[in-house]
Design a protein around this motif. Sequence first.
Motif, PDB file in Angstrom:
ATOM      1  N   THR A 102       0.831  -1.200   0.000  1.00  0.00           N
ATOM      2  CA  THR A 102       0.000   0.000   0.000  1.00  0.00           C
ATOM      3  C   THR A 102       0.865   1.250   0.000  1.00  0.00           C
ATOM      4  O   THR A 102       0.647   2.164  -0.784  1.00  0.00           O
ATOM      5  CB  THR A 102      -0.968  -0.002   1.197  1.00  0.00           C
ATOM      6  N   GLY A 103       1.869   1.301   0.848  1.00  0.00           N
ATOM      7  CA  GLY A 103       2.798   2.431   0.853  1.00  0.00           C
ATOM      8  C   GLY A 103       2.119   3.761   1.053  1.00  0.00           C
ATOM      9  O   GLY A 103       1.123   3.884   1.757  1.00  0.00           O
ATOM     10  N   ASN A 104       2.642   4.772   0.383  1.00  0.00           N
ATOM     11  CA  ASN A 104       2.095   6.126   0.495  1.00  0.00           C
ATOM     12  C   ASN A 104       0.989   6.318  -0.528  1.00  0.00           C
ATOM     13  O   ASN A 104       1.232   6.326  -1.720  1.00  0.00           O
ATOM     14  CB  ASN A 104       3.197   7.170   0.253  1.00  0.00           C
ATOM     15  N   ILE A 105      -0.208   6.464  -0.012  1.00  0.00           N
ATOM     16  CA  ILE A 105      -1.340   6.701  -0.903  1.00  0.00           C
ATOM     17  C   ILE A 105      -1.985   8.031  -0.532  1.00  0.00           C
ATOM     18  O   ILE A 105      -1.836   8.514   0.584  1.00  0.00           O
ATOM     19  CB  ILE A 105      -2.391   5.564  -0.849  1.00  0.00           C
ATOM     20  N   SER A 106      -2.710   8.589  -1.463  1.00  0.00           N
ATOM     21  CA  SER A 106      -3.397   9.848  -1.226  1.00  0.00           C
ATOM     22  C   SER A 106      -4.862   9.576  -0.903  1.00  0.00           C
ATOM     23  O   SER A 106      -5.649   9.227  -1.790  1.00  0.00           O
ATOM     24  CB  SER A 106      -3.286  10.754  -2.455  1.00  0.00           C
ATOM     25  N   ILE A 107      -5.189   9.736   0.345  1.00  0.00           N
ATOM     26  CA  ILE A 107      -6.587   9.582   0.762  1.00  0.00           C
ATOM     27  C   ILE A 107      -7.437  10.647   0.082  1.00  0.00           C
ATOM     28  O   ILE A 107      -8.580  10.393  -0.294  1.00  0.00           O
ATOM     29  CB  ILE A 107      -6.707   9.677   2.308  1.00  0.00           C
ATOM     30  N   LYS A 108      -6.852  11.804  -0.127  1.00  0.00           N
ATOM     31  CA  LYS A 108      -7.565  12.892  -0.794  1.00  0.00           C
ATOM     32  C   LYS A 108      -8.012  12.468  -2.192  1.00  0.00           C
ATOM     33  O   LYS A 108      -9.167  12.690  -2.576  1.00  0.00           O
ATOM     34  CB  LYS A 108      -6.669  14.131  -0.869  1.00  0.00           C
ATOM     35  N   ASN A 109      -7.122  11.842  -2.964  1.00  0.00           N
ATOM     36  CA  ASN A 109      -7.488  11.367  -4.308  1.00  0.00           C
ATOM     37  C   ASN A 109      -8.592  10.324  -4.245  1.00  0.00           C
ATOM     38  O   ASN A 109      -9.522  10.340  -5.057  1.00  0.00           O
ATOM     39  CB  ASN A 109      -6.276  10.780  -5.023  1.00  0.00           C
ATOM     40  N   ILE A 110      -8.484   9.420  -3.299  1.00  0.00           N
ATOM     41  CA  ILE A 110      -9.493   8.363  -3.164  1.00  0.00           C
ATOM     42  C   ILE A 110     -10.850   8.971  -2.808  1.00  0.00           C
ATOM     43  O   ILE A 110     -11.873   8.622  -3.403  1.00  0.00           O
ATOM     44  CB  ILE A 110      -9.061   7.319  -2.112  1.00  0.00           C
ATOM     45  N   LEU A 111     -10.854   9.894  -1.860  1.00  0.00           N
ATOM     46  CA  LEU A 111     -12.120  10.528  -1.465  1.00  0.00           C
ATOM     47  C   LEU A 111     -12.701  11.380  -2.591  1.00  0.00           C
ATOM     48  O   LEU A 111     -13.925  11.399  -2.791  1.00  0.00           O
ATOM     49  CB  LEU A 111     -11.924  11.363  -0.195  1.00  0.00           C
ATOM     50  N   ASN A 112     -11.846  12.067  -3.352  1.00  0.00           N
ATOM     51  CA  ASN A 112     -12.338  12.834  -4.508  1.00  0.00           C
ATOM     52  C   ASN A 112     -13.033  11.900  -5.496  1.00  0.00           C
ATOM     53  O   ASN A 112     -14.128  12.196  -5.973  1.00  0.00           O
ATOM     54  CB  ASN A 112     -11.193  13.571  -5.203  1.00  0.00           C
ATOM     55  N   ASN A 113     -12.405  10.788  -5.796  1.00  0.00           N
ATOM     56  CA  ASN A 113     -13.010   9.816  -6.714  1.00  0.00           C
ATOM     57  C   ASN A 113     -14.317   9.270  -6.149  1.00  0.00           C
ATOM     58  O   ASN A 113     -15.275   9.033  -6.883  1.00  0.00           O
ATOM     59  CB  ASN A 113     -12.045   8.678  -7.009  1.00  0.00           C
ATOM     60  N   TYR A 114     -14.335   9.054  -4.845  1.00  0.00           N
ATOM     61  CA  TYR A 114     -15.534   8.542  -4.182  1.00  0.00           C
ATOM     62  C   TYR A 114     -16.706   9.514  -4.358  1.00  0.00           C
ATOM     63  O   TYR A 114     -17.793   9.128  -4.792  1.00  0.00           O
ATOM     64  CB  TYR A 114     -15.234   8.318  -2.701  1.00  0.00           C
ATOM     65  N   PHE A 115     -16.468  10.782  -4.027  1.00  0.00           N
ATOM     66  CA  PHE A 115     -17.556  11.758  -4.080  1.00  0.00           C
ATOM     67  C   PHE A 115     -17.924  12.168  -5.499  1.00  0.00           C
ATOM     68  O   PHE A 115     -19.069  12.539  -5.768  1.00  0.00           O
ATOM     69  CB  PHE A 115     -17.214  12.992  -3.228  1.00  0.00           C
ATOM     70  N   LEU A 116     -16.969  12.085  -6.425  1.00  0.00           N
ATOM     71  CA  LEU A 116     -17.260  12.397  -7.827  1.00  0.00           C
ATOM     72  C   LEU A 116     -17.740  11.165  -8.600  1.00  0.00           C
ATOM     73  O   LEU A 116     -18.011  11.235  -9.793  1.00  0.00           O
ATOM     74  CB  LEU A 116     -16.019  12.990  -8.505  1.00  0.00           C
ATOM     75  N   VAL A 117     -17.835  10.041  -7.906  1.00  0.00           N
ATOM     76  CA  VAL A 117     -18.259   8.756  -8.459  1.00  0.00           C
ATOM     77  C   VAL A 117     -17.434   8.409  -9.704  1.00  0.00           C
ATOM     78  O   VAL A 117     -17.948   8.061 -10.752  1.00  0.00           O
ATOM     79  CB  VAL A 117     -19.776   8.712  -8.762  1.00  0.00           C
ATOM     80  N   LYS A 118     -16.108   8.520  -9.546  1.00  0.00           N
ATOM     81  CA  LYS A 118     -15.177   8.121 -10.601  1.00  0.00           C
ATOM     82  C   LYS A 118     -14.703   6.713 -10.313  1.00  0.00           C
ATOM     83  O   LYS A 118     -14.665   6.285  -9.159  1.00  0.00           O
ATOM     84  CB  LYS A 118     -13.975   9.073 -10.636  1.00  0.00           C
ATOM     85  N   PRO A 119     -14.288   5.974 -11.350  1.00  0.00           N
ATOM     86  CA  PRO A 119     -13.820   4.595 -11.126  1.00  0.00           C
ATOM     87  C   PRO A 119     -12.720   4.531 -10.068  1.00  0.00           C
ATOM     88  O   PRO A 119     -11.904   5.443  -9.998  1.00  0.00           O
ATOM     89  CB  PRO A 119     -13.273   4.186 -12.493  1.00  0.00           C
ATOM     90  N   PRO A 120     -12.735   3.529  -9.256  1.00  0.00           N
ATOM     91  CA  PRO A 120     -13.541   2.312  -9.327  1.00  0.00           C
ATOM     92  C   PRO A 120     -14.909   2.430  -8.671  1.00  0.00           C
ATOM     93  O   PRO A 120     -15.612   1.444  -8.531  1.00  0.00           O
ATOM     94  CB  PRO A 120     -12.683   1.303  -8.565  1.00  0.00           C
ATOM     95  N   PHE A 121     -15.298   3.633  -8.256  1.00  0.00           N
ATOM     96  CA  PHE A 121     -16.572   3.810  -7.569  1.00  0.00           C
ATOM     97  C   PHE A 121     -17.717   3.892  -8.557  1.00  0.00           C
ATOM     98  O   PHE A 121     -17.556   4.317  -9.693  1.00  0.00           O
ATOM     99  CB  PHE A 121     -16.535   5.067  -6.696  1.00  0.00           C
ATOM    100  N   CYS A 122     -18.882   3.478  -8.068  1.00  0.00           N
ATOM    101  CA  CYS A 122     -20.108   3.588  -8.846  1.00  0.00           C
ATOM    102  C   CYS A 122     -21.220   3.879  -7.855  1.00  0.00           C
ATOM    103  O   CYS A 122     -20.947   4.296  -6.735  1.00  0.00           O
ATOM    104  CB  CYS A 122     -20.351   2.318  -9.651  1.00  0.00           C
ATOM    105  N   GLU A 123     -22.431   3.666  -8.209  1.00  0.00           N
ATOM    106  CA  GLU A 123     -23.539   3.979  -7.310  1.00  0.00           C
ATOM    107  C   GLU A 123     -23.480   3.175  -6.003  1.00  0.00           C
ATOM    108  O   GLU A 123     -23.939   3.626  -4.973  1.00  0.00           O
ATOM    109  CB  GLU A 123     -24.876   3.776  -8.016  1.00  0.00           C
TER     110      GLU A 123
END
Length: 157
Positions: free
Chosen positions: A121-142
């Motif tokens: 896992t190493g250094n990941i950006s939670i900010k990027n993941i949350l942005n994708n989550y709220f913008l419903v970008k892959p891998p997120f969906c409904e």
Amino acid sequence: MVIYKKVYAFVDTSVLDPMYNDYSKLEKVFQNLKKHISNKKLVLFTHEIVIREVEKHIDEQISKQLEGYCKLQKSKELVLLKDVKKYKNLFGEIDNNQVIKDTIKEFKVKLSDIGIQVIKTGNISIKNILNNYFLVKPPFCETKKSEFPDAIMLESI
């Protein structure tokens, strides 16, 4: 299978789960993959999240099977065999946690033998993941919540 150029592939839970479930069925496939990996024509990756997910499945399935085995040991149908010498091993104590640990250890040995590389896992950006989550970008969906492990894997890759 003939590979002329180097191929990179990601191995997910759906591939690794059957590996511990019935390794004998997959052994030829993995031996072929191992050959291509050792010839430097194939690079297989997985992620530590996938490994942990498979470990969870190992734990759940073995616990379920051992529960059934303990019920069998205590069944009224087998009570007559309990003191018969040739069936003594059938009624021995089993350390469930040790069986699970040993199975997980053997699973990891097989992964290592094949040559699958594990991404940390190493250094990941939670900010990027949350942005994708709220913008419903892959891998997120409904149905967002189940995609967090995939999002973490993608971010760490």
